[in-house]
Design a protein around this motif. Structure first.
Motif, mmCIF file in Angstrom:
data_model
loop_
_atom_site.group_PDB
_atom_site.id
_atom_site.type_symbol
_atom_site.label_atom_id
_atom_site.label_comp_id
_atom_site.label_asym_id
_atom_site.label_seq_id
_atom_site.Cartn_x
_atom_site.Cartn_y
_atom_site.Cartn_z
ATOM 1 N N SER A 6 62.936 47.583 29.265
ATOM 2 C CA SER A 6 61.815 46.651 29.411
ATOM 3 C C SER A 6 60.942 47.060 30.592
ATOM 4 O O SER A 6 61.379 47.759 31.504
ATOM 5 N N ILE A 7 59.706 46.615 30.560
ATOM 6 C CA ILE A 7 58.708 47.035 31.529
ATOM 7 C C ILE A 7 58.360 45.863 32.443
ATOM 8 O O ILE A 7 58.153 44.733 31.988
ATOM 9 N N THR A 8 58.281 46.148 33.743
ATOM 10 C CA THR A 8 57.869 45.138 34.705
ATOM 11 C C THR A 8 56.363 44.898 34.585
ATOM 12 O O THR A 8 55.581 45.847 34.482
ATOM 13 N N LYS A 9 55.972 43.632 34.617
ATOM 14 C CA LYS A 9 54.547 43.313 34.563
ATOM 15 C C LYS A 9 53.863 43.753 35.865
ATOM 16 O O LYS A 9 54.381 43.530 36.964
ATOM 17 N N ASP A 10 52.702 44.377 35.743
ATOM 18 C CA ASP A 10 51.934 44.783 36.913
ATOM 19 C C ASP A 10 51.319 43.562 37.592
ATOM 20 O O ASP A 10 50.835 42.639 36.928
ATOM 21 N N TYR A 208 51.339 37.908 27.053
ATOM 22 C CA TYR A 208 51.010 36.608 27.619
ATOM 23 C C TYR A 208 50.340 36.784 28.986
ATOM 24 O O TYR A 208 50.616 37.733 29.716
ATOM 25 N N ASN A 209 49.469 35.846 29.339
ATOM 26 C CA ASN A 209 48.947 35.753 30.698
ATOM 27 C C ASN A 209 49.980 35.003 31.536
ATOM 28 O O ASN A 209 50.412 33.916 31.160
ATOM 29 N N SER A 210 50.350 35.585 32.664
ATOM 30 C CA SER A 210 51.418 35.007 33.482
ATOM 31 C C SER A 210 51.012 34.982 34.949
ATOM 32 O O SER A 210 50.303 35.869 35.430
ATOM 33 N N ALA A 233 49.831 34.401 42.327
ATOM 34 C CA ALA A 233 49.954 35.802 41.934
ATOM 35 C C ALA A 233 49.705 35.912 40.440
ATOM 36 O O ALA A 233 50.303 35.170 39.645
ATOM 37 N N LEU A 234 48.822 36.820 40.067
ATOM 38 C CA LEU A 234 48.434 37.013 38.671
ATOM 39 C C LEU A 234 48.969 38.353 38.177
ATOM 40 O O LEU A 234 48.835 39.378 38.852
ATOM 41 N N PHE A 235 49.557 38.357 36.971
ATOM 42 C CA PHE A 235 50.154 39.557 36.395
ATOM 43 C C PHE A 235 49.424 39.976 35.124
ATOM 44 O O PHE A 235 48.828 39.155 34.436
ATOM 45 N N VAL A 242 59.260 39.869 35.584
ATOM 46 C CA VAL A 242 58.795 39.846 36.969
ATOM 47 C C VAL A 242 60.014 39.571 37.849
ATOM 48 O O VAL A 242 60.835 38.704 37.532
ATOM 49 N N VAL A 243 60.125 40.301 38.946
ATOM 50 C CA VAL A 243 61.210 40.097 39.905
ATOM 51 C C VAL A 243 60.668 39.308 41.093
ATOM 52 O O VAL A 243 59.638 39.670 41.667
#
Length: 294
Positions: A6-10, A208-210, A233-235, A242-243
Motif C-alpha cells: 500500500s502507498i502512503t498518502k502524500d 478520497y479527499n482526506s 493537514a491536507l493529503f 497516513v501515519v
C-alpha cells in the motif's frame, strides 16, 4: 489494514485558520475550510469552523444564532465541551453535549436556530466544538430534510494497540467498526485521541479527499511533517494510509470523503449546483417554503 504494497498518502500542505470571527453572539469560531486556503481539495467537506474553546460567564440569555435557513447540504456539529440546543422548522430538535454529534440534513430547505442550552447558559462554562458543512450530491439536494442526534454512548470507539489511544467512529468505518451516521455519499469521520509518544496508521481510501484537523496537541504525519494545534493537514487522493505520531497528547478530527464531481454554486446558507438554483432558494425562503420556527 495496510499491506506491504500500500502507498502512503502524500501531504499536500498544512494550513492555519483563515479567519477568527463571531457567528451570532455565542459562537467564536476559527474558520479552517475554506478560509485556510483549501476548498475543492476537500470535497465533499465545504466548511470547517472550530468553535472556541472559550469560557462563557453565567447569563440569563441564551447566546447563539437565531432563526436562519439552509438548503443543499448537511451541517454536522461535534461537541467537546458545553451544551448547544437546536430546533428547526421540521419540528426536530434537542440538546447536544460533550461527545455528542448533531447531523442535520438541510436538503430541500430547513430553518433552524442554535443556542447555548439554558442551564449551560445560566451556569456558564467552557464551550468547544466543531461545525462541518458536508455537500450533498445533486440527486439529493432537494430531498426531504432529516435530523440525526448521535449521542456519545451510541458512537462506537476502537481502542488502539498498546494503549496508544482510541478512535470514535462517527461516520463510515474504521477497522470493521461502523459509525452510526447515515450519509448520502461515502464519508469517514473519526474523533481520534492519540497519547504522547504513540503512533497509529489510518487506512483512508484511495481516491478520497482526506485531512486531519488537530484541535489539541502536536503530531507528526508520515514521519516528517509536524502539525501543530489548530492546524489542518491536507493529503492527496493517491495512496491508502497516513501515519500519525503524537508528540503531545492529541485530539484530532479525521475527515475522508469521496469527492463530489459536480459544479458548486454557493450564496450564504445555500449550496446548490447553479446560480438559478441559488436564486430559487432565496425566493423559496422568502416565500416561507422552508418553514419558520413557531
Amino acid at each position: 489494514m495496510r499491506t506491504d504494497t500500500s502507498i502512503t498518502k502524500d501531504l499536500v500542505g498544512v494550513y492555519q485558520a483563515g479567519s477568527h470571527h463571531m457567528v451570532g453572539d455565542g459562537f467564536p469560531v476559527r474558520n479552517m475550510i475554506p478560509g485556510a486556503g483549501v476548498e475543492e481539495q476537500l470535497s465533499p467537506f465545504l466548511m470547517l469552523d472550530y468553535l472556541g474553546p472559550q469560557q462563557f460567564p453565567p447569563t440569563d440569555r441564551q447566546l447563539g444564532v437565531g432563526e436562519h435557513p439552509h438548503r443543499g447540504f448537511e451541517t454536522v456539529t461535534i461537541m467537546y465541551h458545553g451544551k448547544v440546543a437546536h430546533r428547526d422548522s421540521t419540528g426536530s430538535g434537542g440538546v447536544i453535549g460533550p461527545g455528542d454529534v448533531q447531523w442535520m440534513t438541510a436538503a430541500s430547505g430547513i430553518v433552524h436556530e442554535e443556542l447555548h442550552e439554558k442551564e449551560f447558559a445560566r451556569q456558564g462554562g467552557l464551550l468547544e466544538g466543531i461545525q462541518l458543512w458536508v455537500n450533498l450530491p445533486k440527486a439529493y439536494k432537494m430531498t426531504a430534510p432529516r435530523y440525526q442526534t448521535l449521542v456519545d454512548a451510541e458512537i462506537p470507539a476502537v481502542e488502539l494497540d498498546g494503549g496508544a489511544g482510541r478512535v470514535r467512529v462517527i461516520a463510515g468505518e474504521f477497522r470493521s467498526v461502523k459509525g452510526p451516521a447515515k450519509t448520502f455519499s461515502p464519508v469517514h469521520l473519526y474523533d481520534l485521541r492519540l497519547k504522547a509518544g504513540h503512533r497509529t496508521e489510518l487506512d483512508l481510501p484511495e481516491g478520497y479527499n482526506s485531512s486531519l484537523f488537530v484541535l489539541h496537541g502536536q503530531v507528526v504525519v508520515n514521519g516528517s511533517q509536524a502539525v501543530q494545534e489548530v492546524e489542518i493537514a491536507l493529503f492527496g487522493q493517491r495512496g491508502e494510509h497516513v501515519v500519525v505520531e503524537a508528540k503531545q497528547d492529541a485530539t484530532i478530527l479525521v475527515l475522508s470523503g469521496e469527492p463530489i464531481a459536480e459544479p458548486i454554486a454557493r450564496y450564504g446558507p445555500f449550496v446548490m449546483n447553479t446560480r438559478d438554483e441559488i436564486i430559487q432558494a432565496v425566493h423559496d425562503y422568502q416565500a416561507g417554503k422552508m418553514g419558520h420556527l413557531s
